[in-house]
Design an enzyme around this catalytic site. Structure first.
Site, PDB file in Angstrom:
ATOM      1  N   ARG A  56       0.830  -1.207   0.000  1.00  0.00           N
ATOM      2  CA  ARG A  56       0.000   0.000   0.000  1.00  0.00           C
ATOM      3  C   ARG A  56       0.867   1.261   0.000  1.00  0.00           C
ATOM      4  O   ARG A  56       0.483   2.280  -0.591  1.00  0.00           O
ATOM      5  CB  ARG A  56      -0.964  -0.008   1.187  1.00  0.00           C
ATOM      6  CG  ARG A  56      -1.958   1.146   1.142  1.00  0.00           C
ATOM      7  CD  ARG A  56      -2.971   1.068   2.259  1.00  0.00           C
ATOM      8  NE  ARG A  56      -4.072   0.165   1.991  1.00  0.00           N
ATOM      9  CZ  ARG A  56      -5.219   0.525   1.425  1.00  0.00           C
ATOM     10  NH1 ARG A  56      -5.391   1.786   1.012  1.00  0.00           N
ATOM     11  NH2 ARG A  56      -6.182  -0.338   1.249  1.00  0.00           N
ATOM     12  N   GLU A  69      -9.474   5.970   7.676  1.00  0.00           N
ATOM     13  CA  GLU A  69      -8.046   6.218   7.514  1.00  0.00           C
ATOM     14  C   GLU A  69      -7.685   7.498   6.758  1.00  0.00           C
ATOM     15  O   GLU A  69      -6.715   8.165   7.128  1.00  0.00           O
ATOM     16  CB  GLU A  69      -7.406   5.016   6.811  1.00  0.00           C
ATOM     17  CG  GLU A  69      -7.428   3.753   7.645  1.00  0.00           C
ATOM     18  CD  GLU A  69      -6.957   2.543   6.860  1.00  0.00           C
ATOM     19  OE1 GLU A  69      -5.899   2.001   7.203  1.00  0.00           O
ATOM     20  OE2 GLU A  69      -7.650   2.142   5.906  1.00  0.00           O
TER      21      GLU A  69
END
Length: 774
Positions: free
Chosen positions: A321, A724
């Site tokens: 990621r 997030e």
């Protein structure tokens, strides 16, 4: 017949409601694992940790520990009936208890179960261990030198980055370091295990991933998964730290419970929690960039080196990621992104809010500021010229087309509402007139991909009962850690059934009700569990419609759900009354719902595909004031415009944005992790590890939800994830500090500032810049 019930239901989707447990949180009525009444004869556990970073255990004398007052049993690796492994991805490199080779300072060697926690703590200190020291790799630099990795390198490529950089009119390179971050949840790691007949166990666990705890505990106990039940009503914070790392303490408590036949409880104290559990990965990012005279990037090369710690844990997906977010909101015509997953003899790092995304974004934002200083331009101008666009400027380095881009419009609106350009001029004038206090201003964007990058985790289930009095019982695979997930999913069900929210009972996550759950992580909790619960509600709604059509002898098309009632042709009946009639007619009023995220497709071998369902966007403007004599600073104002699509609950979403920003600000400013030369973590308590406090909140804090675009994808009610993405908005604080420091040398150079930007580091960067400018 006159209308029955209210004109509108209370608690539907879009209503700004408080968290369902808000009052209980502040009054102390909310029950966490440590608040549950302890069963009779409950044992208390404490782990004995290694006093070396890397060593071989030559001898471990536990005789005095076993004889200590109150000790009932002592567990070692030899007592494990199943597999001595709790790896979340079954890499078999993460033992429950050390079996000979110590891999980090504090690694659990044994576990004491005693009548009281104090007795267990006293007994642990009586162990005598003899070590044979082995060479220890304690830093990313050392791991790179030794080529020490937990997993193979990965690379993303698009075009020919080396050639594009070489042929670009301008070129720059650099190295950027940033630290990790402790989760510092209010409730530490804790599990209470109650043994049952046939060797079964019921685990009350503070975990984001009940199924993973269930499966790994079953593996440790050498039992099938159906012998292990995991339940969690709420956590006092998780932030990723309870995604994989709750398993160890649950497994040890389960092992003690089965060995003794008594309930067992394991609650780590703060020091042990910080020493024995993983953190956010720290990174070294090496970069090269080629660009033109307008600051437009022609080609870019990143080498991201992440400290994984001693085992793989979730480092593969986290490092992936970070690669996926190396672009943030910027288009790269040519790119190369190489990722090293470094193995060190420190605690195994793990998931943390953002899951690698923040680390990747920090790198490119450093590059953007470097280009701006080189060209003598406002960094916002460089950001805007590099934003993703349409047609030819919309493909990521992993070859996913960005179809929902709103970043240019969102930033333009924030630029205007925050009065950025005027404030930039005012600050420049103030800095020119002030020799001591320097101000900084920065506007940074966020483009964050939503979905698990491990594709099979993009699934969710729900269980829905309607009782014959019209009340509703809701259960799903998501876990509640203070983020308001349960409230949002309940609002989805309320909207679908058109009943008031207070008719719906929110119940604890329970592996015996909804199996094979995915972790509540990757910002996908509301998306997936909301969709699963909605699917279940639709099934029951259709059954009730079919029944009402038969009962009132009207076509199904003439049956409509209205607020707290149903209209069938010309007749109206309350929801409760219809449910009672359906029950008497033997209509099933219970069902499950399931959802899997569509369109996800990523091939790791080719490093191409679509790892994300959609992107969430945001931007923040931060202003800081820095004392150049001490390096101390204050964040004086923050303006945020954030994208949540069509909000399920604006009150909860605003809270998540504010909280995420502050947590990100702590990571980049005050939260410093430090290991000594022996590999021992020295910042292991609130006395040495500084999280933001209420006084650190910017005195002028303006947060708005964008209102000009909904989610283009069929996410739940066209909303977007909010867990997030807001954390990365705090990158604006770090860049504002860099901006203030740059003013010392009239903005000609990029300051050498690592994160976290502690006052010591700020002062060092100021001194280095003055020397360079001399």
């Amino acid at each position: 017949m006159a209308d029955i019930g209210t004109a509108r239901i209370h608690g539907s989707v879009g209503d700004a409601l408080a968290h369902d447990s808000a009052r209980k949180h502040v009054t102390g009525e909310a029950l966490y694992i440590d608040d549950l009444p302890e069963p009779a004869r409950c044992l208390h556990l404490v782990a004995g940790g290694a006093a070396r970073a890397h060593a071989r255990v030559v001898e471990m004398d536990l005789a005095a520990v076993r004889k200590a007052p109150g000790v009932v049993c002592v567990l070692t690796a030899a007592d494990i009936p199943g597999v001595n492994d709790i790896s979340p991805i079954h890499a078999h490199d993460d033992p429950l208890l050390c079996a000979g080779e110590v891999m980090f300072w504090g690694q659990p060697l044994f576990c004491v179960a005693a009548e009281t926690r104090a007795a267990a703590q006293a007994a642990v200190r009586l162990a005598r261990t003899v070590y044979e020291d082995l060479p220890a790799i304690l830093s990313i630099d050392a791991a790179l030198a030794e080529k020490s990795y937990v997993l193979e390198d990965q690379r993303l490529t698009k075009g020919n980055a080396a050639a594009a950089i070489a042929s670009a009119p301008r070129r720059l390179s650099g190295r950027f370091r940033h630290g990790g971050q402790d989760h510092f949840y209010l409730e530490g790691q804790v599990s209470l295990v109650v043994p049952s007949e046939d060797g079964d166990v019921h685990i009350f666990c503070s975990t984001q991933h009940p199924t993973e705890v269930q499966m790994n505990v079953a593996q440790v106990l050498d039992r099938p998964a159906n012998a292990v039940t995991v339940e969690v009503r709420r956590m006092g914070g998780g932030f990723g730290g309870k995604e994989s790392q709750a398993t160890q303490w649950a497994a040890l408590a389960a092992l003690a419970a089965l060995k003794t036949g008594r309930p067992a409880k394991f609650r780590l104290d703060r020091d042990d929690d910080m020493v024995m559990t993983g953190k956010r990965h720290d990174f070294i990012i090496d970069w090269q960039v080629g660009f033109d005279e307008d600051g437009r990037i022609q080609g870019i090369d990143f080498v991201q080196s992440a400290r994984a710690g001693f085992s793989a844990d979730l480092s593969g997906a986290i490092a992936d990621r970070a690669m996926f977010h190396a672009d943030n909101a910027y288009y790269f015509p040519h790119a190369s992104i190489l990722s090293h997953r470094c193995k060190t003899h420190t605690v195994s790092n793990t998931a943390f809010r953002g899951f690698g995304g923040p680390q990747g974004m920090l790198g490119i934002e450093e590059v953007i500021d470097a280009i701006a200083r080189e060209l003598g331009r406002d960094p916002l101008d460089i950001r805007q010229v590099n934003f993703y666009g349409t047609d030819e400027r919309n493909m990521t380095p992993y070859h996913m087309t960005v179809e929902d881009n709103i970043i240019d419009e969102l930033v333009r609106r924030l630029e205007e509402s925050s009065n950025y350009r005027h404030r930039r001029l005012v600050i420049a004038a103030q800095n020119a007139a002030s020799s001591i206090v320097k101000r900084g201003l920065a506007l940074t964007p966020v483009k964050f991909g939503i979905s698990f990058t491990t594709s099979f985790l993009n699934q969710a289930g729900a269980l829905l009962h309607i009782y014959n009095d019209g009340s509703v019982h809701l259960n799903h695979g998501g876990t509640e850690m203070g983020q308001g997930l349960f409230q949002k999913v309940a609002q989805v069900v309320a909207a679908e059934l058109q009943i008031d929210l207070d008719r719906i009972k929110i119940s604890a996550t329970h592996t015996g009700k909804v199996p094979n759950t995915s972790a509540t992580a990757a910002s996908s909790g509301s998306d997936m569990n909301g969709k699963a619960a909605q699917a279940a509600a639709i099934i029951l709604k259709e059954r009730l419609i079919d029944f009402a059509a038969r009962h009132f002898n009207v076509p199904a098309a003439d049956v409509a759900f209205l607020p707290n009632r149903i209209r069938a042709g010309a007749e109206e009946i309350t929801f409760d009354a219809l449910v009672k009639l359906a029950y008497l007619d033997r209509v099933s009023l219970s069902t499950t719902g399931f959802y899997k995220t569509p369109k996800i497709d990523y091939d790791r071998k080719t490093a191409r595909g679509r790892p994300f369902y959609y992107f969430a966007y945001g931007a923040a403007v931060s202003e800081v004031a820095v004392d150049t004599l001490t390096g101390e600073y204050r964040v004086t104002r923050v303006d945020i415009l954030h994208d949540v699509g069509r909000s399920l609950n604006p009150a909860i979403d605003l809270g998540q944005i504010e909280g995420g920003f502050i947590q990100g600000m702590g990571w980049l400013t005050s939260e410093e992790l430090w290991w000594d030369e022996k590999g021992q973590l020295k910042t292991h308590a609130p006395s040495t590890y500084k999280i933001p406090t209420a006084s650190d909140r910017p005195p002028d804090f303006r947060v708005q939800l964008q209102d000009f675009a909904e989610n283009r994808e069929d996410a739940i009610h066209r909303s977007k994830a909010v867990g997030e993405p807001p954390l990365m908005l705090a990158i604006s604080v770090f860049r504002a500090l860099s901006d203030a420091i740059a003013s010392v040398a009239d903005y000609r150079y990029l300051p050498e500032l690592a994160a976290p930007a502690t006052p010591e580091r700020v002062l060092a960067a100021i001194d280095a810049l003055r020397e360079r400018d001399a």
